[in-house]
Design an enzyme around this catalytic site. Sequence first.
Site, PDB file in Angstrom:
ATOM      1  N   GLY A   1       0.813  -1.208   0.000  1.00 22.99           N
ATOM      2  CA  GLY A   1       0.000   0.000   0.000  1.00 22.99           C
ATOM      3  C   GLY A   1       0.844   1.254   0.000  1.00 22.99           C
TER       4      GLY A   1
ATOM      5  N   GLY B   1      -4.816   0.873  10.714  1.00 23.69           N
ATOM      6  CA  GLY B   1      -4.263   0.083  11.812  1.00 23.69           C
ATOM      7  C   GLY B   1      -4.891  -1.296  11.812  1.00 23.69           C
TER       8      GLY B   1
ATOM      9  N   ARG C   1      -2.778   8.288   3.564  1.00 25.00           N
ATOM     10  CA  ARG C   1      -1.600   7.558   3.085  1.00 25.00           C
ATOM     11  C   ARG C   1      -1.054   8.091   1.765  1.00 25.00           C
ATOM     12  NH1 ARG C   1      -3.412   1.543   0.989  1.00 25.00           N
ATOM     13  NH2 ARG C   1      -4.134   2.159  -1.080  1.00 25.00           N
TER      14      ARG C   1
ATOM     15  N   ASP D   1       1.345   1.594   9.584  1.00 25.51           N
ATOM     16  CA  ASP D   1       0.818   1.217  10.900  1.00 25.51           C
ATOM     17  C   ASP D   1       1.887   1.168  11.984  1.00 25.51           C
ATOM     18  OD1 ASP D   1      -1.595   0.962   9.647  1.00 25.51           O
ATOM     19  OD2 ASP D   1      -1.547  -1.233   9.537  1.00 25.51           O
TER      20      ASP D   1
ATOM     21  N   ALA E   1      -6.864   9.231   2.029  1.00 22.86           N
ATOM     22  CA  ALA E   1      -6.361  10.607   1.999  1.00 22.86           C
ATOM     23  C   ALA E   1      -5.094  10.740   2.834  1.00 22.86           C
ATOM     24  CB  ALA E   1      -7.438  11.559   2.513  1.00 22.86           C
TER      25      ALA E   1
ATOM     26  N   THR F   1       5.691   0.654   6.573  1.00 28.02           N
ATOM     27  CA  THR F   1       4.384   0.309   7.102  1.00 28.02           C
ATOM     28  C   THR F   1       3.801   1.528   7.778  1.00 28.02           C
ATOM     29  OG1 THR F   1       3.199  -0.927   8.823  1.00 28.02           O
ATOM     30  CG2 THR F   1       5.579  -0.709   9.085  1.00 28.02           C
TER      31      THR F   1
ATOM     32  N   ASP G   1       5.909  -6.197   5.638  1.00 22.35           N
ATOM     33  CA  ASP G   1       6.349  -7.550   5.966  1.00 22.35           C
ATOM     34  C   ASP G   1       6.156  -8.521   4.808  1.00 22.35           C
ATOM     35  OD1 ASP G   1       3.606  -7.460   6.181  1.00 22.35           O
ATOM     36  OD2 ASP G   1       3.492  -8.529   8.085  1.00 22.35           O
ATOM     37  N   GLY G   2       5.073  -8.377   4.040  1.00 26.39           N
ATOM     38  CA  GLY G   2       4.881  -9.244   2.881  1.00 26.39           C
ATOM     39  C   GLY G   2       5.966  -9.034   1.841  1.00 26.39           C
TER      40      GLY G   2
END
Length: 440
Positions: free
Chosen positions: A88, A254, A365, A210, A363, A208, A180-181
Site C-alpha cells: 500500500g 491500523g 496515506r 501502521d 487521503a 508500514t 512484511d509481505g
Amino acid sequence: MIGHEDLAVRTLGPCRIDSPLAERLAARETTQHSVVEDDRILFDDTLSMAGVRGLPVDQLPSLEPGGPRKRIYFDPAKTRVGIVTCGGLCPGLNDVIRGLVLELCRHYGVRRIVGFRNGYRGFIPHYGEDVVDLSPEVVQHIDDEGGTILGTSRGMQDPEDIVDALERLAINILFVIGGDGTIRGAMEVVRVIGERGLKIAVVGVPKTIDNDIPYIDQSFGFQTAMSEATKSIHAASVEARSAPGGVGLVKLMGRHSGFIACYSTLAKDDADYVLIPEVPFALKGEHGFLEHLRRRVEDRGHAVVVVAEGAGQEHIEEHEPGRDASGNVRLGDIGRLLRRLVTEHLDDAKVENNVRYFDPSYAIRSVPANPYDSAYCLRLAHAAVHAAMAGRTEVIVARRRRRFVHIPMALAVSRRNHVDPLGDLWMSVLEATGQPVRFA
C-alpha cells in the site's frame, strides 16, 4: 529470546574496493575517534541484562551499525541497481526513491539505476511493465508528491522469474521498499539468488504506515500519517459539538496495531473513546461501549470516537472475508458497523443524535511526507545504499534507539509491533479520553 545467530548479518564477501567516501571517513575518525566497522550496538535495553544472563557485556546480542564503510564490495563504475516499491501507499515513498538515487549517483558514482514498475509484477514479462531509468534529474522533485513514481501492487510473484529479470538486466543490487509481505518476498528472492550462486545484494527499507515492524523506533511515514489523522479528529470534534447529540466517528488505519489511533488522539486530545485491535471490547450490556457512549452523550451533549480499522473484528458477522493479494485477511468494516449500531442504540434509548462518520484512510496515506519524515527517509536511503555497496544482503535498514542499524530480514518479520495494553502509551490514552479501562 534473541541470540547472536538471529542477529547475524549476511554479506556477499569481504570488502575489497576503496570506498569513494574513504577520505571523508578518515577525517571523521580523526575527529570522532570511532570506526564504524568495529562498533556494535547492544540489542538489550540495559546493561543489567548482562548480570541477569551471567554474561560479560561483549557477549550480549548486538546489532551491526549502519553507515559507510572504508572499503566496499561493489565497484561503482560497474554496478547496476534496481529499485521496487510494493504494498500500500505510504507518505515518503518518493523521498526514499529520491534518496537512493542521489546517494548512489552523487556519492558513489553509480550511473545505472532502474526502477521496476508496480511492485514485484514489474519483474514478470507477461505483465508488460517496462523499467524506468532513474537519474538525479528524474527524481529531483518527486518528494513534493505523494505516492510512488514507480507504482505499486500487492502480492508475491514467482521468485525464479524475479531473479531471471535481475540476471537479464545484470542487476547487482536490489532495493525493496515495502512491509512484511514485501520483505518475505525479498527473502525468497535471496534464496533463489543463493541457489544460483549469484552475487546480488538485496536490501530492504521497511515501509508500514501502521508502525508495526518490530525492533525499530518508528517506520517512515508514520509521523505524517499521525499528523494528517489529527485533522480528521478535529473535524469530527467540530461536527459533534455543533449538533444536538453529536457523535463524531473516525476510522483510522491500523490492521493489527493501533499506533496511529493512539498517537493522533494524544496529539489532538479531542476524543472521548479510542478502540484498537490490541484491546478487545464489548459492545452491548450495561458496561459495554454502546451504553457508556449513550451516557456520555446525555451528560455532555456530544462525543468523539476514534477506531482503528482492525479493532472489534469479532463483532462483525459476515461470510468468510477472504484474503487480499498479499495474503492478508480482508477486514470487516468496523467503522460502518459502529455508525449503524451507535445510531440504533441512541434511537432506541430516545436520545437525539447526529452521527458523523469520517474515513480518511486513503487521503492520509497518499499525501507527501512532512519535513520530519522527509529527513528520516533520506537518512534511511543513505543507510540502505551504504549497506548494499558494502555487500550486505537479506537485511533491512532501520533506526533503533536513535542509531541506524542492519536488521536481518528474518528477524524483522518474526513478529508484529503492538500497542501494549499495559504500557505507558495506552495508559496515556486512557487518561486523555477518560474512557474505562475495559468495556465488558
